[in-house]
Design an enzyme around this catalytic site. Structure first.
Site, mmCIF file in Angstrom:
data_model
loop_
_atom_site.group_PDB
_atom_site.id
_atom_site.type_symbol
_atom_site.label_atom_id
_atom_site.label_comp_id
_atom_site.label_asym_id
_atom_site.label_seq_id
_atom_site.Cartn_x
_atom_site.Cartn_y
_atom_site.Cartn_z
ATOM 1 N N ASP A 10 0.766 -1.421 -0.040
ATOM 2 C CA ASP A 10 -0.033 0.041 0.002
ATOM 3 C C ASP A 10 0.753 1.316 -0.064
ATOM 4 O OD1 ASP A 10 -2.409 1.358 0.097
ATOM 5 O OD2 ASP A 10 -2.475 1.338 2.124
ATOM 6 N N HIS A 27 2.107 3.678 -9.155
ATOM 7 C CA HIS A 27 1.659 2.122 -9.474
ATOM 8 C C HIS A 27 2.888 1.432 -10.250
ATOM 9 C CE1 HIS A 27 -2.163 2.396 -7.422
ATOM 10 N NE2 HIS A 27 -2.574 3.036 -8.280
ATOM 11 N N LEU A 121 10.083 -20.532 -5.030
ATOM 12 C CA LEU A 121 9.120 -19.817 -4.202
ATOM 13 C C LEU A 121 7.773 -20.034 -4.801
ATOM 14 C CD1 LEU A 121 8.456 -17.285 -2.440
ATOM 15 C CD2 LEU A 121 8.789 -15.700 -4.399
HETATM 16 C C1 IPE Z 1 -5.450 -2.470 0.184
HETATM 17 O O1 IPE Z 1 -4.964 -1.532 -0.123
HETATM 18 C C2 IPE Z 1 -5.399 -3.324 -1.159
HETATM 19 C C3 IPE Z 1 -4.165 -3.335 -1.871
HETATM 20 C C4 IPE Z 1 -2.869 -3.113 -1.390
HETATM 21 C C5 IPE Z 1 -4.190 -4.104 -3.074
HETATM 22 P P1 IPE Z 1 -6.189 -0.314 -0.120
HETATM 23 O O2 IPE Z 1 -5.628 1.032 -0.297
HETATM 24 O O3 IPE Z 1 -7.251 -0.582 -1.136
HETATM 25 O O4 IPE Z 1 -6.931 -0.251 1.279
HETATM 26 P P2 IPE Z 1 -7.769 0.853 1.976
HETATM 27 O O5 IPE Z 1 -8.718 1.340 1.015
HETATM 28 O O6 IPE Z 1 -6.812 2.098 2.534
HETATM 29 O O7 IPE Z 1 -8.243 0.311 3.182
HETATM 30 C C1 IPE Z 2 -1.770 0.326 -3.370
HETATM 31 O O1 IPE Z 2 -1.334 1.704 -3.326
HETATM 32 C C2 IPE Z 2 -2.141 -0.318 -4.739
HETATM 33 C C3 IPE Z 2 -3.389 -0.800 -4.971
HETATM 34 C C4 IPE Z 2 -4.473 -0.617 -4.135
HETATM 35 C C5 IPE Z 2 -3.727 -1.209 -6.191
HETATM 36 P P1 IPE Z 2 -2.686 2.604 -3.339
HETATM 37 O O2 IPE Z 2 -3.170 2.909 -4.734
HETATM 38 O O3 IPE Z 2 -3.739 2.269 -2.285
HETATM 39 O O4 IPE Z 2 -1.963 3.926 -2.887
HETATM 40 P P2 IPE Z 2 -2.457 5.089 -1.657
HETATM 41 O O5 IPE Z 2 -2.716 3.976 -0.563
HETATM 42 O O6 IPE Z 2 -3.513 5.714 -2.351
HETATM 43 O O7 IPE Z 2 -1.171 5.783 -1.465
HETATM 44 MG MG MG Z 3 -4.074 2.646 -0.506
#
Ligand code: IPE
Ligand code: IPE
Ligand code: MG
Length: 236
Positions: A10, A27, A121
């Site tokens: 995240d 991303h 792995l």
């Molecule tokens: C969790 O992250 C999902 C992934 C890392 C794929 P999110 O960014 O979607 O989670 P929330 O919305 O902060 O809980």
């Molecule tokens: C995690 O990064 C990737 C996915 C959930 C696909 P985020 O896109 O949630 O990044 P933040 O949390 O908004 O910084």
């Molecule tokens: Mg996020």
């Protein structure tokens, strides 16, 4: 070494926004980190690595971002599948497959079938994954077996239930790492994390590296896992 490490990757969006870049740049950087960590975990001899790549709730993001995430997944498989294959990584995807675009599900199946016999792995990519969905789906599969007379309700226990989850046959994670500063599971591996050790890092996913991975393993090794028993030094 833990057997199984799970990671909630995240913080990509915030990493980009802090630099005045578009979220998609974050991303893309996140994918470089992911590639680096898979290779590192495999070199360290880890047996199971599960990565949360796209949740069943991530569909609620703006259409453009969802599209970009799908394109990035395609790009990752097209570019990096041979690298993972060379590293003897066996890939399996966890999550709901039916709702995905056929071009994506075809790529996911290709990654799985190409690497099926690899003995390195075992990499699980949670994509369009939601743990509550997974639990409901398992319940439905069990209910159908009972209705068809293939399963006696008396036989339903924890191990039987676990065999109906996407993670059937996979040991539960020993360690779960979440980057990005949030202290929550966001619908990831709710059943499987009953006794998992959690490490929450403020670091954003694109900043995570081999050293961060090794630090997390070192911190895990300091933990006293009791599983409801008394601690090791107190006596069993
Ligand atoms: C969790 O992250 C999902 C992934 C890392 C794929 P999110 O960014 O979607 O989670 P929330 O919305 O902060 O809980
Ligand atoms: C995690 O990064 C990737 C996915 C959930 C696909 P985020 O896109 O949630 O990044 P933040 O949390 O908004 O910084
Ligand atoms: Mg996020």
């Amino acid at each position: 070494m833990p057997h199984h490490v799970a990671i909630i990757m995240d913080g990509n969006g915030r990493w980009a926004q802090r630099r005045g870049l578009s979220r998609v740049e974050g991303h893309l950087r996140g994918v470089s980190t992911l590639r680096q960590i898979i290779v590192h975990a495999s070199e360290r001899g880890l047996s199971f690595l599960t990565l949360f790549a796209f949740s069943s709730e991530n569909w609620m993001r703006p259409k453009d971002e969802v599209h970009e995430l799908m394109d990035i997944l395609k790009l990752f498989i097209e570019r990096d599948l041979s690298l993972l294959h060379r590293n003897r990584v066996q890939i399996q995807v966890l999550g709901q497959r039916d709702a995905l675009d056929p071009s994506i599900s075809a790529l996911l199946s290709r990654a799985e079938s190409l690497t099926f016999d690899n003995e390195g792995l075992r990499l699980f990519v949670a994509f369009n994954y939601g743990s509550q969905d997974e639990i409901v789906r398992a319940t439905r599969l069990i209910a159908v077996k009972v209705a068809d007379g293939l399963l006696d309700p008396e036989e339903i226990d924890g191990p039987c239930f676990a065999e109906h989850l996407y993670t059937a046959g996979v040991p539960e994670p020993d360690l779960l790492v979440r980057t990005g500063g949030e202290r929550r599971l966001s619908n990831f591996l709710l059943w499987q994390c009953a006794y998992t050790e959690f490490i929450f890092l403020d670091m954003l996913w694109p900043d995570f590296d081999e050293q961060s991975f090794d630090n997390a393993i070192a911190e895990f090794n300091q933990r006293d896992r009791r599983f409801g028993r008394l601690g090791f030094f107190v006596g069993t």
